[in-house]
Motif scaffolding. Sequence first.
Motif, PDB file in Angstrom:
ATOM      1  N   THR A 180      -0.146   8.616  -8.877  1.00 58.20           N
ATOM      2  CA  THR A 180      -0.710   9.573  -7.932  1.00 58.20           C
ATOM      3  C   THR A 180      -1.635  10.565  -8.639  1.00 58.20           C
ATOM      4  O   THR A 180      -2.675  10.939  -8.100  1.00 58.20           O
ATOM      5  N   LEU A 211       4.358   4.291  -4.674  1.00 60.94           N
ATOM      6  CA  LEU A 211       4.052   4.850  -3.364  1.00 60.94           C
ATOM      7  C   LEU A 211       5.061   5.961  -3.064  1.00 60.94           C
ATOM      8  O   LEU A 211       6.254   5.815  -3.308  1.00 60.94           O
ATOM      9  N   ASN A 212       4.554   7.055  -2.560  1.00 60.64           N
ATOM     10  CA  ASN A 212       5.434   8.175  -2.226  1.00 60.64           C
ATOM     11  C   ASN A 212       6.175   7.875  -0.925  1.00 60.64           C
ATOM     12  O   ASN A 212       5.575   7.835   0.143  1.00 60.64           O
ATOM     13  N   TYR A 213       7.479   7.670  -1.019  1.00 61.63           N
ATOM     14  CA  TYR A 213       8.290   7.346   0.164  1.00 61.63           C
ATOM     15  C   TYR A 213       9.146   8.544   0.603  1.00 61.63           C
ATOM     16  O   TYR A 213      10.067   8.420   1.390  1.00 61.63           O
ATOM     17  N   ARG A 266       7.153  16.827   1.467  1.00 61.17           N
ATOM     18  CA  ARG A 266       6.179  16.554   0.394  1.00 61.17           C
ATOM     19  C   ARG A 266       5.472  17.790  -0.157  1.00 61.17           C
ATOM     20  O   ARG A 266       5.217  17.875  -1.343  1.00 61.17           O
ATOM     21  N   CYS A 305      -1.738  12.494  -0.523  1.00 65.08           N
ATOM     22  CA  CYS A 305      -0.739  11.978   0.427  1.00 65.08           C
ATOM     23  C   CYS A 305       0.272  13.030   0.875  1.00 65.08           C
ATOM     24  O   CYS A 305       1.368  12.710   1.291  1.00 65.08           O
ATOM     25  N   GLU A 319       0.540  12.690   4.775  1.00 62.67           N
ATOM     26  CA  GLU A 319       0.665  11.363   5.376  1.00 62.67           C
ATOM     27  C   GLU A 319       2.088  11.131   5.847  1.00 62.67           C
ATOM     28  O   GLU A 319       3.021  11.652   5.266  1.00 62.67           O
ATOM     29  N   GLU A 333       5.092   8.151   6.181  1.00 68.28           N
ATOM     30  CA  GLU A 333       5.433   7.081   5.239  1.00 68.28           C
ATOM     31  C   GLU A 333       4.683   5.779   5.539  1.00 68.28           C
ATOM     32  O   GLU A 333       4.200   5.104   4.644  1.00 68.28           O
ATOM     33  N   THR A 349       1.066   5.903   4.478  1.00 67.41           N
ATOM     34  CA  THR A 349       0.962   5.829   3.020  1.00 67.41           C
ATOM     35  C   THR A 349       0.979   4.371   2.575  1.00 67.41           C
ATOM     36  O   THR A 349       0.250   3.962   1.678  1.00 67.41           O
ATOM     37  N   THR A 396      -1.912   2.423   0.498  1.00 71.95           N
ATOM     38  CA  THR A 396      -1.609   1.791  -0.790  1.00 71.95           C
ATOM     39  C   THR A 396      -2.062   0.337  -0.806  1.00 71.95           C
ATOM     40  O   THR A 396      -2.643  -0.139  -1.794  1.00 71.95           O
TER      41      THR A 396
END
Length: 332
Positions: free
Chosen positions: A257, A280-282, A288, A299, A302, A304, A307, A311
Amino acid sequence: MLNYSFKNLVHLLESKNEEHLNLRKKANQLTEKIFGKKVFLRGIIEFSNICRKDCLYCGIRKSNKNLVRYFIKKEDIKEIIKNSYQDGFRTIVLQSGEVEIFDRDITEIIEFTRKNFDMAITLSLGERKRKVYEEWKKAGADRYLLRIETTNRELFKRLHPDDDFDNRLRSLLYLKELGYETGTGVMIGLPGQTYEDLAKDILFFKIYDFDMLGVGPFLPSFETPLKNEKKPDFELVLNFLALLRLITGNTNIPATTSMATLDKKGREKALNSGANVIMLNYTPAQYRHMYQLYDEKICLREDEKNTFKLTENVVRRAGKILVDEKGDRVKL
Ligand code: 5AD
């Protein structure tokens, strides 16, 4: 054949234009020889920003009082993991600030995940006693990420008022000994860091044979003492990545990121310069903005699902294929 003497490493880190592009191309060729066009996906859940440490660069450091501290309850974390599995993730990374209060909950979450889903469990929870690492390993954790941040001891000391370099290294060796796939990494462009330091970082990774190497640019965070420091050139980040691949061969190297924060096409470029993993940011969107290690982290707003689409697009634009495999370190 490239010349990887220390002197030449330093020279290649500084390279620009033609030489720089050539280095990236060579790294991409080797990446594709090992992994084909495959890119492994990891989902990261930042389940708490509570932290006992005061690292000078970090936006969630203890002294930042302008931050609402949160943690996601263990039952909710289990639910997020279940959803991630259904969304096709085969690796999940659990990350938080460094505290011990959740240690037992973590054990329970690992056991739950191991029992119900066929996915790799990666932890990124900082320095702990050996016996805690052992408990988590027994519960079923597979991998652990613990960055050394810099191998220059002086610089390490300046940046980490609560930490000791030897203890960090000892923790990494414990993790390896316990059978974790072990990841480490550094920040590139830290104030006071030299090209020589960065060349030594690469040799350190090679000598200790770590499995995963997560690196990224240092980015100033406005809530920290380093808020007025400079960001590095993205070219340097790419040179570093390319050399990581060329020197360490089959390691797993993510496009991070922080790379996308420094350069709009950062992750695409990284995936064409040696990286073979995308993170990936979950983390549920509502949390966030409270997990900003540095400014302008992407992100943040965003959800999930979106995102995930973004990605996929990054990987496609890089000419690669996102796969739903666990993505253990490949054997050569
Ligand atoms: N810039 C870039 N990376 C950062 N990290 C923390 N703060 C910053 C920053 N200001 C990185 C550290 C840490 C990881 C979770 O995030 O390398 O290990």
